[in-house]
Write an enzyme that holds these catalytic residues in place. Structure first.
Site, mmCIF file in Angstrom:
data_model
loop_
_atom_site.group_PDB
_atom_site.id
_atom_site.type_symbol
_atom_site.label_atom_id
_atom_site.label_comp_id
_atom_site.label_asym_id
_atom_site.label_seq_id
_atom_site.Cartn_x
_atom_site.Cartn_y
_atom_site.Cartn_z
ATOM 1 N N ASP A 30 0.658 -1.312 -0.012
ATOM 2 C CA ASP A 30 0.054 0.074 0.028
ATOM 3 C C ASP A 30 0.771 1.323 0.010
ATOM 4 O OD1 ASP A 30 -2.287 -0.947 2.120
ATOM 5 O OD2 ASP A 30 -1.528 -1.144 -0.175
ATOM 6 N N GLU A 31 2.288 0.918 0.780
ATOM 7 C CA GLU A 31 2.567 1.956 1.157
ATOM 8 C C GLU A 31 3.123 2.893 -0.288
ATOM 9 O OE1 GLU A 31 6.273 3.421 4.345
ATOM 10 O OE2 GLU A 31 6.595 1.492 2.877
ATOM 11 N N VAL A 32 4.282 1.672 -1.277
ATOM 12 C CA VAL A 32 4.595 1.780 -2.484
ATOM 13 C C VAL A 32 3.317 2.425 -3.638
ATOM 14 C CG1 VAL A 32 5.970 1.486 -4.509
ATOM 15 C CG2 VAL A 32 6.418 0.260 -2.197
ATOM 16 N N TYR A 33 2.273 1.655 -3.442
ATOM 17 C CA TYR A 33 0.769 2.653 -4.249
ATOM 18 C C TYR A 33 0.925 4.211 -3.740
ATOM 19 C CZ TYR A 33 -3.125 2.947 -6.665
ATOM 20 O OH TYR A 33 -4.262 2.970 -7.706
ATOM 21 N N ASP A 34 0.420 4.178 -2.706
ATOM 22 C CA ASP A 34 0.506 5.638 -1.847
ATOM 23 C C ASP A 34 0.983 6.724 -2.634
ATOM 24 O OD1 ASP A 34 -2.558 4.782 -1.223
ATOM 25 O OD2 ASP A 34 -1.489 4.744 0.530
ATOM 26 N N LEU A 80 -12.421 6.366 1.245
ATOM 27 C CA LEU A 80 -12.256 7.313 2.553
ATOM 28 C C LEU A 80 -10.513 8.632 1.990
ATOM 29 C CD1 LEU A 80 -12.479 5.398 5.519
ATOM 30 C CD2 LEU A 80 -13.786 7.759 5.447
ATOM 31 N N GLU A 108 -12.736 5.838 14.847
ATOM 32 C CA GLU A 108 -12.881 4.049 15.430
ATOM 33 C C GLU A 108 -11.828 3.416 14.558
ATOM 34 O OE1 GLU A 108 -17.029 3.356 13.919
ATOM 35 O OE2 GLU A 108 -16.076 3.909 11.457
ATOM 36 N N LYS A 110 -9.608 1.755 11.390
ATOM 37 C CA LYS A 110 -10.130 1.683 10.194
ATOM 38 C C LYS A 110 -9.635 -0.583 10.253
ATOM 39 C CE LYS A 110 -9.329 2.939 5.464
ATOM 40 N NZ LYS A 110 -9.580 0.943 5.443
ATOM 41 N N ASP A 112 -8.869 -3.868 8.877
ATOM 42 C CA ASP A 112 -8.361 -4.382 7.838
ATOM 43 C C ASP A 112 -8.832 -5.628 6.661
ATOM 44 O OD1 ASP A 112 -7.033 -4.086 5.440
ATOM 45 O OD2 ASP A 112 -5.086 -4.817 6.259
ATOM 46 N N ARG A 131 -19.066 -4.197 -1.703
ATOM 47 C CA ARG A 131 -18.536 -3.182 -1.762
ATOM 48 C C ARG A 131 -18.391 -2.373 -3.806
ATOM 49 N NH1 ARG A 131 -15.229 0.319 -3.936
ATOM 50 N NH2 ARG A 131 -15.434 2.498 -3.114
ATOM 51 N N TYR A 217 -19.436 -0.405 10.612
ATOM 52 C CA TYR A 217 -18.769 1.318 10.857
ATOM 53 C C TYR A 217 -19.591 2.158 10.541
ATOM 54 C CZ TYR A 217 -17.569 0.361 5.830
ATOM 55 O OH TYR A 217 -16.959 -0.118 3.796
ATOM 56 N N LYS A 280 -14.231 10.884 12.345
ATOM 57 C CA LYS A 280 -15.665 11.108 10.829
ATOM 58 C C LYS A 280 -15.937 12.253 11.662
ATOM 59 C CE LYS A 280 -16.141 6.446 9.941
ATOM 60 N NZ LYS A 280 -17.342 5.940 9.473
ATOM 61 N N LYS A 304 -3.596 6.823 8.888
ATOM 62 C CA LYS A 304 -3.265 5.310 8.341
ATOM 63 C C LYS A 304 -2.179 5.133 9.691
ATOM 64 C CE LYS A 304 -5.069 3.420 4.719
ATOM 65 N NZ LYS A 304 -4.092 3.307 3.550
ATOM 66 N N CYS A 398 21.382 -32.442 6.190
ATOM 67 C CA CYS A 398 21.617 -31.725 7.836
ATOM 68 C C CYS A 398 22.287 -30.876 7.538
ATOM 69 C CB CYS A 398 20.863 -32.937 9.558
ATOM 70 S SG CYS A 398 21.191 -30.905 10.590
ATOM 71 N N CYS A 401 24.503 -31.346 11.224
ATOM 72 C CA CYS A 401 24.809 -32.458 11.734
ATOM 73 C C CYS A 401 24.859 -33.421 10.221
ATOM 74 C CB CYS A 401 24.480 -33.552 12.576
ATOM 75 S SG CYS A 401 23.385 -34.142 11.893
ATOM 76 N N CYS A 414 16.083 -33.787 9.984
ATOM 77 C CA CYS A 414 16.942 -34.983 10.537
ATOM 78 C C CYS A 414 17.213 -35.893 11.934
ATOM 79 C CB CYS A 414 18.287 -33.938 10.755
ATOM 80 S SG CYS A 414 19.405 -34.226 11.971
ATOM 81 N N CYS A 419 21.978 -34.801 17.146
ATOM 82 C CA CYS A 419 22.150 -33.631 16.023
ATOM 83 C C CYS A 419 22.392 -32.589 17.402
ATOM 84 C CB CYS A 419 21.458 -32.990 14.741
ATOM 85 S SG CYS A 419 21.647 -32.120 14.722
HETATM 86 S S1 IVH Z 1 -16.303 4.571 6.331
HETATM 87 C C1 IVH Z 1 -18.144 7.056 3.872
HETATM 88 N N1 IVH Z 1 -14.800 3.179 8.632
HETATM 89 O O1 IVH Z 1 -12.155 1.222 4.096
HETATM 90 C C2 IVH Z 1 -16.853 5.812 3.756
HETATM 91 N N2 IVH Z 1 -14.457 2.602 6.570
HETATM 92 O O2 IVH Z 1 -11.662 3.313 2.003
HETATM 93 C C3 IVH Z 1 -16.710 4.415 3.701
HETATM 94 N N3 IVH Z 1 -13.258 0.612 6.318
HETATM 95 O O3 IVH Z 1 -14.200 0.897 1.739
HETATM 96 C C4 IVH Z 1 -16.061 3.820 5.190
HETATM 97 N N4 IVH Z 1 -13.241 0.659 8.730
HETATM 98 O O4 IVH Z 1 -14.321 -0.934 3.651
HETATM 99 C C5 IVH Z 1 -15.378 3.170 7.312
HETATM 100 N N5 IVH Z 1 -14.262 2.934 10.444
HETATM 101 C C6 IVH Z 1 -14.206 2.608 9.038
HETATM 102 C C7 IVH Z 1 -13.476 1.347 8.288
HETATM 103 C C8 IVH Z 1 -14.004 1.709 6.957
HETATM 104 C C9 IVH Z 1 -12.420 -0.103 7.166
HETATM 105 C C10 IVH Z 1 -12.675 0.468 5.269
HETATM 106 C C11 IVH Z 1 -14.234 -0.146 3.825
HETATM 107 C C12 IVH Z 1 -13.738 0.884 3.204
HETATM 108 C C13 IVH Z 1 -12.404 1.900 2.746
HETATM 109 C C14 IVH Z 1 -12.671 3.477 2.819
#
Ligand code: IVH
Length: 652
Positions: A30-34, A80, A108, A110, A112, A131, A217, A280, A304, A398, A401, A414, A419
């Site tokens: 993700d880091e390289v992508y971002d 997000l 709250e 995030k 994975d 989704r 969420y 939020k 993140k 091995c 030994c 082994c 041994c």
């Molecule tokens: S809110 C209004 N809250 O992260 C935006 N998303 O890039 C809707 N995710 O597709 C997402 N934990 O699957 C929200 N506490 C959380 C989350 C969360 C994981 C995932 C979600 C979403 C992606 C957003």
């Protein structure tokens, strides 16, 4: 970045997202992508005329795969915006305060995992949709109904969409992968992939077996009238959904930072993987005012956590020989800082895994480190090879030994009982927590004792004296005396610890307890028939015990004389009752701890086992009963709740 470089970067991003979204098989972190995504974005901001139509910044949502029936969400599922550090968060706050000064925040985790939309009508779950591209997803209601944390009905009658993340807990993930490694199946790279893969099974029995968890969420279409998101979420939890491990309302930047710090610090101790904290705006009216950009709501940001995946290079593959002789390959990688820890080694599991992933020396790889998960290689970047990579050859001798290895396919072994590596690791195991739990006898000290020639078997440990220890480097009076005391304390241990410490192949803590409870020191003379008659002990385990007892009888008796482990107390024969001689499994939470209930049933002569099989007579279930209850239902095993169990006992 010039235009040529920009074009290349867009191509690369598209390749990455094709692998990530379409193939469920990431080829970068993700880091390289971002990082690359943001470079592209920056170029585009400065060269509006150059923006390519296929740039990922122009894409609103991602493609969905064929296979399941498609279904629309009632309202769109958004993504997000990300913040990677406090400066990003500060920028987001400044931007958001410009829209509305009088706001507070709900924070709250995030999670994975894989996002999911649940649609309830008249209180019933009518559809569960992935989704997909945010507008249309895949209909996976049948599979989702197997997830126990998704209520099939709720006491809210208006139509409502409840959104959340489906995750696999870290311990469950390790179990699934261990099982897959044993069966020679490809391993899941991380809990997220395991969750997504398990959700999209055509056979919902497989989904059911994976112990998925749903964490809500937010809501999509709804008629709720709460003024604050935090109130809305409390209402959602109260409908029978899972709470997050941590949630908080915050007034400002400092408070958000504090909660973030706490969540990041504790993330390893949570059962599920988190990749950040979502912030939020708490006031719903302000949320509505702020609205959305093409991709994201303006009222939320994903703050993140530092990355746990990094790209590194394999320098060497070394072999470890365990106490049972099993040889495990370990990759030595270019030292890499992952979230503050320097990672230099990663497990390769077994030789099949090296072959399946085609891991070669000098390969660039993605490694994952996450708390209790041992760093591992999750991807070989084959597209980065330049020809200098060297294929890995399975060893035949091995590494310690040099004796010839036994090739069992997935495992290499082994077979030399003397041994050095096997002996040292057996001593380390002997002293470890689930065995004799000898303080101060960790791997470093055991190696030192062995290498100096003072200790060459577990028996020698008990011949150690102050004099012998003081002659060794690094031992002062206090440390030496502590070790002698700890060794002395091990005397008179519970019998099962003694059995477990012997390190009999296939016999772990549970089997050691079963054997000890039944036979005590008589286990040395038990017959195969007597051993296999025990719940949870099969042929292979019984044979292992017999073989071990045959070869090591003298040593076991000697150790027993030294350690004097306590003979288990034989229970008096219980009087007749419905549980006597029956095999019982407990699941879910009850009015007292499971250990107390287990003890009560054992006094009645029941055998309390940990897993359900055709041999099980009763499953006794409490609240939140899980897969054991389902399995019992499948097998037609009688299920009793706690009251019914107590009723039966009282009748006798
Ligand atoms: S809110 C209004 N809250 O992260 C935006 N998303 O890039 C809707 N995710 O597709 C997402 N934990 O699957 C929200 N506490 C959380 C989350 C969360 C994981 C995932 C979600 C979403 C992606 C957003």
């Amino acid at each position: 970045m010039n235009f040529e470089q920009y074009k290349k970067a867009v191509e690369l991003l598209n390749l990455y997202s094709y692998h990530y979204y379409l193939l469920d098989d990431a080829i970068t972190t993700d880091e390289v992508y971002d990082k690359l995504y943001h470079e592209v974005l920056e170029y585009e901001i400065n060269h509006k005329e150059d923006v390519l139509k296929n740039s990922p910044t122009q894409r609103v949502g991602d493609a969905i795969s064929e296979g399941f029936v498609k279904a629309p969400h009632l309202s769109r599922m958004w993504s997000l915006e990300d913040a990677f550090n406090s400066q990003d968060l500060e920028k987001w706050l400044t931007k958001t305060y410009k829209l509305d000064k009088n706001i507070t925040f709900y924070c709250e985790p995030k999670y994975d995992g894989a996002s999911l939309n649940l649609i309830y009508e008249n209180g019933d779950l009518i559809q569960a949709i992935t989704r997909g591209d945010g507008e249309i997803g895949e209909l996976i209601t049948q599979n989702v109904k197997t997830i126990r944390s998704v209520p099939l009905s709720i006491k809210h009658k208006d139509k409502i969409e409840i959104r959340g993340e489906v995750v696999i807990y870290k311990d469950e993930f390790e179990k699934i992968n261990q099982e897959r490694a044993k069966n020679g199946e490809a391993l899941f790279a991380n809990p997220r992939n395991a969750a997504a893969g398990s959700l999209r099974q055509l056979d919902s029995k497989i989904t059911a077996s994976r112990n998925l968890v749903f964490l809500p969420y937010g809501v999509g279409e709804n008629t709720l009238e709460h003024k604050l998101l935090s109130q809305k979420m409390e209402y959602i939890y109260s409908l029978g959904f899972k709470n997050p491990p941590l949630r908080a309302t915050c007034k400002d930047f400092d408070e958000i930072e504090t909660v973030y710090g706490e969540m990041n610090k504790n993330r390893d101790s949570y059962e599920m993987m988190l990749d950040g904290m979502v912030v939020k705006v708490d006031e719903i009216a302000a949320q509505i005012d702020m609205g959305y950009t093409v991709k994201n709501p303006r009222f939320s940001v994903a703050y993140k956590f530092p990355a746990v995946e990094k790209i590194t290079t394999i320098k060497e593959i070394v072999l470890q020989v365990g106490r049972t002789g099993a040889v495990t390959p370990v990759a030595i990688v270019e030292p890499t800082n992952i979230d503050g820890v320097i990672v230099e080694r990663a497990t390769l599991h077994n030789f099949d895994e090296i072959a399946r992933k085609d891991i070669r020396l000098h390969d660039k790889v993605i490694i994952l480190r996450s708390g209790d998960v041992i760093p591992k290689i999750i991807k070989v970047l084959t597209h980065e090879r330049d020809g200098s990579e060297v294929e890995y050859k399975r060893p035949t001798t091995c590494p310690v030994c040099q004796s010839e290895l036994l090739d069992e396919g997935v495992l290499l072994k082994c077979q030399n009982l003397t041994c050095e590596a096997r002996v040292i690791n057996s001593i380390i195991y002997f002293a470890s927590k689930p065995c004799l739990n000898i303080d101060g006898l960790g791997s470093k000290i055991v190696e030192a004792l062995f290498n100096s020639g003072v200790v060459s078997s577990v028996v020698d440990l008990f011949d150690l004296t102050l004099e012998k220890l003081l002659a060794l480097e690094g031992f002062k009076e206090k440390k030496a005396q502590n070790l002698l005391d700890a060794l002395d304390n091990a005397k008179g241990c519970e019998y099962w610890r003694f059995v477990n410490s012997l390190g009999i192949e296939h016999i772990g803590e549970v089997a050691s307890k079963t054997l000890s409870a039944k036979f005590g020191s008589g286990f040395l003379d038990a017959t195969k028939e007597q051993i296999v008659a025990l719940e949870g002990i099969g042929e292979e385990m019984a044979e292992s015990v017999l073989e071990f007892a045959r070869v090591n009888r003298e040593t076991i008796l000697k150790l027993q004389t030294i350690l004097k482990p306590l003979e288990p107390i034989k229970r008096e024969e219980a009087k007749e009752n419905p549980f006597k001689g029956r095999s019982v499994v407990l699941t879910g939470s009850m009015s007292e701890s499971r250990d107390v209930i287990k003890e009560m049933l054992e006094r009645l002569g029941a055998k309390v086992a940990s897993s359900v099989s055709k041999k099980t007579d009763f499953v006794i279930y409490g609240e939140d009963a899980g897969s054991k209850y389902d399995k019992a239902m499948d097998l037609g095993v009688a299920c009793l709740n706690e009251d019914e169990m107590r009723g039966k006992i009282e009748q006798t």
